[in-house]
Design an enzyme around this catalytic site. Structure first.
Site, PDB file in Angstrom:
ATOM      1  N   CYS A   2      19.752  20.946  -4.220  1.00  0.00           N
ATOM      2  CA  CYS A   2      19.537  19.790  -3.504  1.00  0.00           C
ATOM      3  C   CYS A   2      19.044  20.610  -1.803  1.00  0.00           C
ATOM      4  CB  CYS A   2      21.135  19.377  -3.030  1.00  0.00           C
ATOM      5  SG  CYS A   2      21.810  18.789  -4.470  1.00  0.00           S
ATOM      6  N   ARG A  27      11.656  22.109  -3.774  1.00  0.00           N
ATOM      7  CA  ARG A  27      12.894  22.557  -4.020  1.00  0.00           C
ATOM      8  C   ARG A  27      13.031  21.584  -5.385  1.00  0.00           C
ATOM      9  NH1 ARG A  27      16.457  25.322  -0.790  1.00  0.00           N
ATOM     10  NH2 ARG A  27      18.486  24.551  -1.594  1.00  0.00           N
ATOM     11  N   ASN A 101      25.375  20.382  -0.784  1.00  0.00           N
ATOM     12  CA  ASN A 101      24.610  21.099  -1.986  1.00  0.00           C
ATOM     13  C   ASN A 101      25.761  22.123  -2.595  1.00  0.00           C
ATOM     14  OD1 ASN A 101      22.808  22.225  -3.755  1.00  0.00           O
ATOM     15  ND2 ASN A 101      21.643  23.497  -1.974  1.00  0.00           N
ATOM     16  N   LYS A 502       6.205  35.137 -22.557  1.00  0.00           N
ATOM     17  CA  LYS A 502       5.820  35.122 -21.352  1.00  0.00           C
ATOM     18  C   LYS A 502       4.484  36.140 -21.187  1.00  0.00           C
ATOM     19  CE  LYS A 502       8.458  33.042 -19.678  1.00  0.00           C
ATOM     20  NZ  LYS A 502       8.777  32.278 -20.719  1.00  0.00           N
ATOM     21  N   HIS A 521       6.287  45.480 -43.764  1.00  0.00           N
ATOM     22  CA  HIS A 521       5.478  44.422 -44.779  1.00  0.00           C
ATOM     23  C   HIS A 521       4.301  43.982 -44.207  1.00  0.00           C
ATOM     24  CE1 HIS A 521       9.440  44.769 -46.793  1.00  0.00           C
ATOM     25  NE2 HIS A 521      10.239  44.603 -45.718  1.00  0.00           N
ATOM     26  N   LYS A 620       4.045  22.162 -16.972  1.00  0.00           N
ATOM     27  CA  LYS A 620       5.337  22.597 -16.697  1.00  0.00           C
ATOM     28  C   LYS A 620       6.111  21.873 -17.907  1.00  0.00           C
ATOM     29  CE  LYS A 620       9.243  24.640 -15.569  1.00  0.00           C
ATOM     30  NZ  LYS A 620       9.482  25.928 -15.936  1.00  0.00           N
TER      31      LYS A 620
HETATM   32  C1  AGP Z   1       8.137  28.439 -21.338  1.00  0.00           C
HETATM   33  O1  AGP Z   1       7.696  29.565 -20.602  1.00  0.00           O
HETATM   34  C2  AGP Z   1       6.765  27.409 -21.152  1.00  0.00           C
HETATM   35  N1  AGP Z   1       6.383  26.662 -20.318  1.00  0.00           N
HETATM   36  C3  AGP Z   1       7.084  26.196 -22.377  1.00  0.00           C
HETATM   37  O2  AGP Z   1       7.169  27.108 -23.655  1.00  0.00           O
HETATM   38  C4  AGP Z   1       8.397  25.490 -22.692  1.00  0.00           C
HETATM   39  O3  AGP Z   1       9.534  26.320 -22.598  1.00  0.00           O
HETATM   40  C5  AGP Z   1       8.209  24.331 -23.212  1.00  0.00           C
HETATM   41  O4  AGP Z   1       7.423  23.623 -23.278  1.00  0.00           O
HETATM   42  C6  AGP Z   1       9.700  23.661 -23.597  1.00  0.00           C
HETATM   43  O5  AGP Z   1       9.765  22.925 -22.107  1.00  0.00           O
HETATM   44  P1  AGP Z   1      10.909  22.230 -22.092  1.00  0.00           P
HETATM   45  O6  AGP Z   1      12.291  23.458 -22.056  1.00  0.00           O
HETATM   46  O7  AGP Z   1      11.210  21.336 -20.701  1.00  0.00           O
HETATM   47  O8  AGP Z   1      11.451  21.233 -23.274  1.00  0.00           O
END
Ligand code: AGP
Length: 625
Positions: A2, A27, A101, A502, A521, A620
Site C-alpha cells: 500500500c 507500487r 500499510n 530466469k 541418459h 507480466k
Molecule cells: C516468470 O519469471 C515468468 N514471468 C512467467 O513464467 C510467470 O511465472 C508465469 O507466466 C505465471 O504467471 P503467474 O504466476 O502470474 O500465473
C-alpha cells in the site's frame, strides 16, 4: 504494498495528496482514497475502487477544502478490492481517520473483542480495528490525568496512540488525524517504511519519497517503533515509550526514477532484495506454537480436507509451475500425500484423473493467467477441493476458488518473477507442514522445530544477497556464453529449472535445468568447454551422487559454477567458481538456493545490455492462451 501520503501546511491538501498517490502508483494498488480536514473541522473522505483517476474524478466534482489530509493506495491483503475496503478507515463516530500499510496479525481477536464492546465495522480489513481501538483508548484515557511529553498540542491523542500500538501485533505504518485535534497529523512506524518530508512550514508523510520529492528533498525516515507528531509549525519524534527522539534529516539525491526503485537500478533487483521481507510477511501470523487453527481459519479450508485428501494436484505456469514442483517434494515428504505437479496448459487438455478426494492447488502470482484459470475450471468438474496460492487479492483466480492462501509479497513489477516465487514456496511449505501435522505425519514438536527453521530463512536470504559482488564477477566472465546447463537432484531439480528460466527470459541465453542423475541418459553428449554447468550442490543425502555427476561433466570439459554450503570441499575442488549459501534443512533449501541464480540471471542480462524489467516478447501476466 500500500501507499500512504499525508500533508499538513499552508496549501490546499487534496492536490498534493492526489499527486503523491500518483507518484506511488508504481507500487501497485487496486483502490485509493483520501481524507481532508477542513478549517471548520469537517472531515471529507473520498474512496474508490480501481485506479486513481476514479478518485480524481470524484475530487473534481466536489474538491474538499482543507490544509491537512491523508491519502492511501491499497494493495489488498485482507478483504477484496472495493470502496468499502479502501482506506481511509474511521471509528464509529467518524472522527478518527487512518490509513495503514502492513499486516495486523491479531486483527481477528481484536475485532471480536471490539465487537463485544459495541464497535461496528464497515469493512473486511485488518486496518479498521486500529481506528476502533484508538477510539476505545481515547475514551478510556479522557477521564485520566496521564503524564505525557511536553509541547504536545493534543496530548490525549498521543497517549491514546501509544496505548493502541501496544496492543497491535504485526507490521504497520500508519498516518492518522482526529477531528478533535486540529492542526495535527500523526505518523507511526512499526516494521513498515514511512518517511517525513520537511518543507518550509509544511510537512509531508509518505511510504516512499517519490510521493513528495517535487516539494522537498529533506527527509526524516521514521525508524521502527517511532511516532511523529506533525503540526504546521513543527515535527516532533518520539519512540513508543514516549521518549523524544531527534535525528538529522537526510537530503535525497535520487532522481524520481531511482526513487521509485528505492535506489536500485531495476525493479527486479529491488524485488530480489525484498525477498526476505516477502517471506517474513507471508509467514506473518501463520506460524508459531498455536498457528494451526488461525492458519486454517484464514485459509477458509476445512482441516478435514487436509486430513482426508488422498492426492494433491499442483498446477501453474512458468515460475509458478516450478513452485508446484517444489511443493510436490514438500507435500510428499512432510505430509505423505501423493502429489502431481503439472504445467497448467497441459493439465487442462488431458483427461486429468481427479476424484472428489483430490485437492487441486493452483499457483499464480497474478491470479490472471489464462492457462491456470482454465485448469481450475477443468478441475472444478471433478473436485470441489480447490486452493489458490496467489499474490493478488481479488484477482480472478481468488474469486473462482473457495480458499486462497495469499502470499504477502507486495506487487511484483519486474516481469521475471522473483519474490513471488519465494512467497509461493513459503506458502506451500506452510500447507505441507500443517497437512503433515493434521495427518499425524509430523508431531507438534516436529512442527515447532520446522517452523523455527522456517522463521530463520529470511536471515539466510539476507546472507546470500551479500554474494552479489561474487555473482557480478562470474557474470562478467560468462555473459558471452550461448548455452548453460543447470544441474541438481531431488528438491534442487525444480530450482535448476527456475534458474534456467530466469537466465533464458532475462538474458536470452539458452539454458536448461536437468536432473543431474539424468545426464548419462543423453544430455552429457552436450558437455564441452562451451557449455558451462551451474550446479546446485548444497549438502543433502544425494550430495555424493551429485559429486559423481559433476565429475562426469568436468571430465568432459564443463566449467563448473557451484552453489555450495560453507566448508564445502568435494564440489568446490572441481568448480571454477563457487557461491556460498547458508546450510538450511534440505526441504527449505530452495528458498535460499534460488537467490544466487536470480542474481546471476540479472547480472548476465545486464552484461548483455538486455531490458531487465521488461524482457522482449514477455508480459507480466499472460491473460491469453
Ligand atoms: C516468470 O519469471 C515468468 N514471468 C512467467 O513464467 C510467470 O511465472 C508465469 O507466466 C505465471 O504467471 P503467474 O504466476 O502470474 O500465473
Amino acid at each position: 504494498m500500500c501507499g500512504i501520503v499525508g500533508y499538513i501546511g499552508p496549501k490546499q491538501a487534496h492536490p498534493i495528496l492526489l499527486d503523491g498517490l500518483k507518484r506511488l502508483e508504481y507500487r501497485g494498488y487496486d483502490s485509493a482514497g483520501l481524507c481532508v480536514a477542513g478549517e471548520n473541522g469537517k472531515l471529507s473522505i473520498l474512496r474508490a475502487a480501481g485506479k486513481i483517476r476514479v478518485l480524481e474524478e470524484l475530487l473534481k466534482k466536489d474538491p474538499p477544502k482543507g490544509i491537512r489530509g491523508i491519502g492511501h493506495s491499497r494493495w489488498a491483503s485482507h478483504g477484496k478490492p472495493s470502496e468499502e475496503n479502501a482506506h481511509p478507515h474511521t471509528d464509529c463516530k467518524k472522527e478518527i481517520v487512518i490509513v495503514h500499510n502492513g499486516i495486523i496479525e491479531n486483527y481477528f481477536s481484536l475485532r471480536e473483542e471490539l465487537g463485544t464492546k459495541g464497535h461496528r465495522f464497515s469493512s473486511e480489513t485488518d486496518t479498521e480495528v486500529i481506528t476502533h481501538l484508538l477510539e476505545e483508548n481515547l475514551q478510556r484515557l479522557k477521564s485520566r490525568a496521564t503524564p505525557h511529553p511536553p509541547h504536545l498540542a493534543h496530548p490525549l491523542l498521543f497517549l491514546a496512540v501509544q496505548e493502541t500500538v501496544k496492543e497491535l501485533k504485526g507490521s504497520f505504518a500508519m498516518t492518522l488525524l482526529w477531528k478533535q485535534a486540529p492542526d495535527t497529523l500523526i505518523a507511526v512506524r512499526n516494521d513498515c517504511p514511512l518517511a517525513i518530508g520537511l518543507g518550509d512550514r509544511e510537512f509531508f508523510v509518505a511510504s516512499d519519497v517519490p510521493a513528495f520529492l517535487p516539494y522537498t528533498r529533506n527527509v526524516l525516515f521514521l525508524e521502527d517503533r517511532e511516532i511523529a507528531v506533525l503540526s504546521s509549525q513543527q515535527c516532533l519524534l518520539f519512540n513508543f515509550e514516549g521518549k523524544k527522539v531527534s535525528r538529522e534529516p537526510l537530503s535525497i539525491k535520487w532522481n524520481l526514477s531511482q526513487a521509485e526503485k528505492g535506489g536500485y537500478k531495476h525493479f527486479m533487483l529491488k524485488e530480489i532484495f525484498e525477498q526476505p521481507r516477502a517471506v517474513e510477511d507471508t509467514l506473518r501470523g501463520r506460524i508459531g506454537p498455536n498457528s494451526t487453527p488461525g492458519f486454517l481459519q484464514e485459509l477458509n479450508l476445512d482441516a478435514e480436507i487436509l486430513k482426508r485428501v488422498r492426492r494433491v494436484h499442483l498446477v501453474g505456469c512458468g515460475t509458478a509451475y516450478h513452485a508446484g514442483l517444489v511443493g510436490k517434494y514438500l507435500l510428499e515428504h512432510l505430509a505423505g500425500i501423493p502429489c502431481e505437479a503439472e504445467i497448467a496448459s497441459e493439465f487442462r487438455y488431458r483427461r486429468p484423473t481427479l476424484d472428489p478426494e483430490t485437492l487441486l492447488i493452483a499457483i499464480s502470482q497474478s491470479g490472471e493467467t489464462a492457462d491456470t484459470l482454465s485448469a481450475v475450471r477443468e478441475a472444478k468438474k471433478r473436485t470441489s477441493h480447490l486452493l489458490a496460492i496467489c499474490n493478488c487479492v481479488g484477482s480472478t483466480l481468488t474469486r473462482e476458488v473457495p480458499s486462497t492462501l495469499t502470499t504477502h509479497c507486495g506487487p511484483e513489477i519486474g516481469v521475471a518473477s522473483t519474490k513471488a516465487f519465494l512467497g509461493q514456496l513459503t506458502a506451500l511449505t506452510l500447507v505441507a507442514l500443517h497437512a503433515g501435522f493434521l495427518r499425524g505425519q509430523l508431531s507438534a514438536e516436529e512442527l515447532r522445530s520446522f517452523s523455527e527453521e522456517l522463521l530463520k530463512i529470511p536471515g539466510g536470504i539476507r546472507q546470500v544477497l551479500k554474494e552479489e559482488p561474487a555473482v557480478l564477477k562470474i557474470s562478467k566472465e560468462m555473459y558471452k556464453k550461448e548455452h548453460l546447463l543447470y544441474l541438481g537432484r531431488h528438491i534442487q531439480y525444480p530450482i535448476c529449472l527456475e534458474g534456467a528460466l530466469k537466465l533464458k527470459e532475462l538474458s536470452y541465453i539458452h539454458a536448461e535445468g536437468y536432473a543431474a542423475g539424468e545426464m548419462k541418459h543423453g544430455p552429457i553428449a552436450l558437455i564441452d568447454e562451451s557449455m558451462p554447468v551451474v550446479a546446485l550442490a548444497t549438502r543433502s543425502r544425494l550430495y555424493d551422487k551429485l559429486c559423481g555427476n559433476l565429475q562426469e561433466a568436468v571430465a568432459r570439459g564443463a566449467v563448473l559454477i557451484s552453489v555450495v554450503n560453507p566448508g564445502d570441499r568435494a564440489v568446490t575442488a572441481q568448480s571454477a567458481w563457487t557461491l556460498e549459501v547458508p546450510e538450511v534443512p534440505e526441504l527449505l533449501s530452495p528458498l535460499v538456493n534460488i537467490v544466487p541464480l536470480q542474481l546471476f540471471a540479472y547480472h548476465m542480462a545486464r552484461q548483455r545490455g538486455c531490458d531487465v524489467d521488461q524482457p522482449r516478447n514477455l508480459a507480466k501476466s499472460v491473460t491469453v492462451e
